[in-house]
Scaffold this motif. Structure first.
Motif, PDB file in Angstrom:
ATOM      1  N   ALA A  26      97.438 112.571  23.032  1.00 43.86           N
ATOM      2  CA  ALA A  26      96.583 112.326  21.942  1.00 43.86           C
ATOM      3  C   ALA A  26      96.875 113.116  20.711  1.00 43.86           C
ATOM      4  N   VAL A  27      97.246 114.397  20.950  1.00 44.87           N
ATOM      5  CA  VAL A  27      97.741 115.383  19.970  1.00 44.87           C
ATOM      6  C   VAL A  27      98.933 114.750  19.556  1.00 44.87           C
ATOM      7  N   LEU A  28      99.995 114.421  20.067  1.00 42.25           N
ATOM      8  CA  LEU A  28     101.210 113.792  19.762  1.00 42.25           C
ATOM      9  C   LEU A  28     100.822 112.451  18.575  1.00 42.25           C
ATOM     10  N   ALA A  29     100.172 111.620  19.096  1.00 42.95           N
ATOM     11  CA  ALA A  29      99.855 110.456  18.188  1.00 42.95           C
ATOM     12  C   ALA A  29      99.064 110.928  17.247  1.00 42.95           C
ATOM     13  N   GLY A  30      97.958 111.654  16.977  1.00 43.36           N
ATOM     14  CA  GLY A  30      97.139 112.097  15.845  1.00 43.36           C
ATOM     15  C   GLY A  30      97.831 112.825  14.957  1.00 43.36           C
ATOM     16  N   VAL A  31      98.638 114.018  15.439  1.00 40.50           N
ATOM     17  CA  VAL A  31      99.349 115.045  14.557  1.00 40.50           C
ATOM     18  C   VAL A  31     100.551 113.892  13.741  1.00 40.50           C
ATOM     19  N   THR A  32     101.181 112.975  14.415  1.00 44.32           N
ATOM     20  CA  THR A  32     101.985 112.252  13.865  1.00 44.32           C
ATOM     21  C   THR A  32     101.655 111.462  12.777  1.00 44.32           C
ATOM     22  N   VAL A  33     100.195 111.055  12.840  1.00 42.65           N
ATOM     23  CA  VAL A  33      99.849 110.242  11.630  1.00 42.65           C
ATOM     24  C   VAL A  33      99.431 111.087  10.611  1.00 42.65           C
ATOM     25  N   LEU A  34      98.991 112.354  10.745  1.00 44.01           N
ATOM     26  CA  LEU A  34      98.566 113.232   9.680  1.00 44.01           C
ATOM     27  C   LEU A  34      99.825 113.735   9.153  1.00 44.01           C
ATOM     28  N   VAL A  35     100.859 114.068   9.962  1.00 42.67           N
ATOM     29  CA  VAL A  35     102.420 114.457   9.170  1.00 42.67           C
ATOM     30  C   VAL A  35     102.939 113.305   8.374  1.00 42.67           C
ATOM     31  N   ALA A  36     102.687 111.952   8.729  1.00 41.06           N
ATOM     32  CA  ALA A  36     103.025 110.815   8.070  1.00 41.06           C
ATOM     33  C   ALA A  36     102.175 110.775   6.523  1.00 41.06           C
ATOM     34  N   LEU A  37     100.972 111.042   6.751  1.00 43.44           N
ATOM     35  CA  LEU A  37     100.243 110.906   5.567  1.00 43.44           C
ATOM     36  C   LEU A  37     100.452 112.232   4.514  1.00 43.44           C
ATOM     37  N   THR A  38     100.693 113.292   5.206  1.00 46.61           N
ATOM     38  CA  THR A  38     100.795 114.567   4.332  1.00 46.61           C
ATOM     39  C   THR A  38     102.190 114.389   3.844  1.00 46.61           C
ATOM     40  N   SER A  39     103.227 113.934   4.633  1.00 50.92           N
ATOM     41  CA  SER A  39     104.590 113.740   4.019  1.00 50.92           C
ATOM     42  C   SER A  39     104.433 112.609   2.941  1.00 50.92           C
ATOM     43  N   GLU A  40     103.560 111.663   2.660  1.00 50.60           N
ATOM     44  CA  GLU A  40     103.653 110.770   1.839  1.00 50.60           C
ATOM     45  C   GLU A  40     103.309 111.641   0.452  1.00 50.60           C
ATOM     46  N   VAL A  41     102.144 112.133   0.541  1.00 50.38           N
ATOM     47  CA  VAL A  41     101.755 112.865  -0.407  1.00 50.38           C
ATOM     48  C   VAL A  41     102.907 113.821  -1.172  1.00 50.38           C
ATOM     49  N   PHE A  42     103.604 114.336  -0.354  1.00 48.26           N
ATOM     50  CA  PHE A  42     104.530 115.134  -0.417  1.00 48.26           C
ATOM     51  C   PHE A  42     105.696 114.513  -1.256  1.00 48.26           C
ATOM     52  N   VAL A  43     106.338 113.392  -0.923  1.00 48.54           N
ATOM     53  CA  VAL A  43     106.970 112.559  -1.408  1.00 48.54           C
ATOM     54  C   VAL A  43     106.725 112.324  -2.780  1.00 48.54           C
TER      55      VAL A  43
END
Length: 363
Positions: free
Chosen positions: A214-231
């Motif tokens: 559950a942590v793997l899935a949830g954190v991956t989504v958050l990393v993806a969203l945060t990385s998009e803001v970063f890019v």
């Protein structure tokens, strides 16, 4: 959940998780504050990567380092895939191709080299399953051939668009099929050859599998969203600092997008679990080359303004080829030491310096 809260309380780095909601709020309220969004996204990605590393280690403890490495590489590559899809939809094919090539090179050189270095600073020598590394580097070599073919055959002054697109679609299907067969070979028919050694330490606390997944899935989504803001913030900042989309995609996006899996690989190396580290680094590079890149080509016909092909600028092809050969040579013995990591990192720094000082004009 109690174990997760305990982990957050005991690790000061995870206290930075407070910046995760802050970066999303800031992106809504001040979308033009690119410098602020850049800093906040970095502060949010670091603890997310650390949390993802802990969850992956718990899963790898129960499934073995081979499956754990594959799982981490898959979830980690979702970040690159989501970022690339956003750029693909906007028609920014230069950024897409640069981020794909950059991710392959970063994983097979920077992540692998840093893992060797960090593990070697703690242990005199380390061993890992060379058969798994050999399979992944062979898959990478196949993907390099697929990238080189349209780039070499098609004349730069006469792109022959129809032929290039047809060839790219055909090669994409072949690469995806080969990657699926590679998974079947390593995880099913010959899984005993690629099994890593068990490194579970006595007294080491692990999370329940359900919580870890559950942590793997949830954190991956958050990393993806945060990385998009970063890019998005980096792209605007790049114009100010004179950086081209090629440099941003090849170096910056690749490193930030792979932060989560890099944290897991580095942590595994420090715990003498180099099978996990090598599996994440080379498995992620092979997955991007044989799965993510072909999928992007096929999806460009659906969400892109025009179809995308597998033609990369010559410099990117050469760098991917050299990275593949370097990874193959450095992992062929199944043993590593800290200077091996230094050597691999130096190759990556040569590429980074070249792109920063004299970036390619087009892809």
């Amino acid at each position: 959940m109690t174990l997760l809260l305990k982990e957050i309380r005991s690790n000061p780095i995870l206290w930075l998780l407070v910046f995760v909601p802050i970066v999303f709020v800031a992106a809504k309220l001040w979308p033009e504050a690119h410098t602020l969004l850049f800093v906040l996204s970095i502060l949010a990605i670091v603890p997310l990567a650390t949390l993802l590393s802990s969850a992956t280690e718990s899963v790898a403890t129960k499934t073995g380092d081979a499956v754990g490495g594959l799982l981490n590489a898959t979830l980690g590559n979702l970040t690159e895939l989501i970022i690339a899809l956003a750029a693909l939809k906007a028609g920014e094919y230069t950024l897409v191709k640069a981020s794909v090539a950059g991710a392959i090179v970063a994983n097979s050189l920077f992540m692998l080299g840093a893992s060797f270095l960090l593990g070697g600073l703690k242990y005199h020598t380390q061993e890992f399953n060379r058969h798994g590394a050999r399979l992944q580097t062979c898959l990478l070599f196949l993907a390099t051939i697929a990238i080189m073919t349209p780039s070499a055959i098609v004349d730069a002054e006469s792109p022959q668009t129809a032929f290039t697109q047809q060839l790219s679609v055909g090669l994409s299907v072949l690469l995806i099929g080969t990657y699926a067969l590679g998974l079947l070979f390593s995880l099913w028919t010959h899984r005993e050859v690629f099994a890593g050694a068990a490194h579970h330490e006595a007294g080491e606390a692990t999370w329940p599998t359900g919580l870890a997944l559950a942590v793997l899935a949830g954190v991956t989504v958050l990393v993806a969203l945060t990385s998009e803001v970063f890019v998005e913030s980096v792209q605007e900042a790049a114009k100010t600092f004179g950086m081209t989309p090629a440099f941003v995609g090849f170096i910056v996006v690749a490193l930030v997008g792979g932060a989560a899996e890099m944290a897991s690989a580095f942590a595994g190396a420090r715990k003498d679990r180099l099978d996990l580290s090598v599996g994440i680094a080379l498995g992620s590079a092979a997955q991007i080359a044989l799965f993510v890149a072909p999928v992007l080509v096929l999806l460009s016909y659906v969400i892109g303004p025009t179809p995308m092909d597998l033609r990369f600028w010559p410099g990117a092809v050469i760098m991917v080829f050299i990275a593949t050969i370097t990874a193959f040579l450095m992992t062929s013995t199944g043993r590593s030491a800290w200077f091996v990591g230094v050597f691999v990192l130096m190759v990556y720094l040569v590429f980074a310096m070249t792109l920063y000082l004299m970036p390619p004009a087009t892809l």
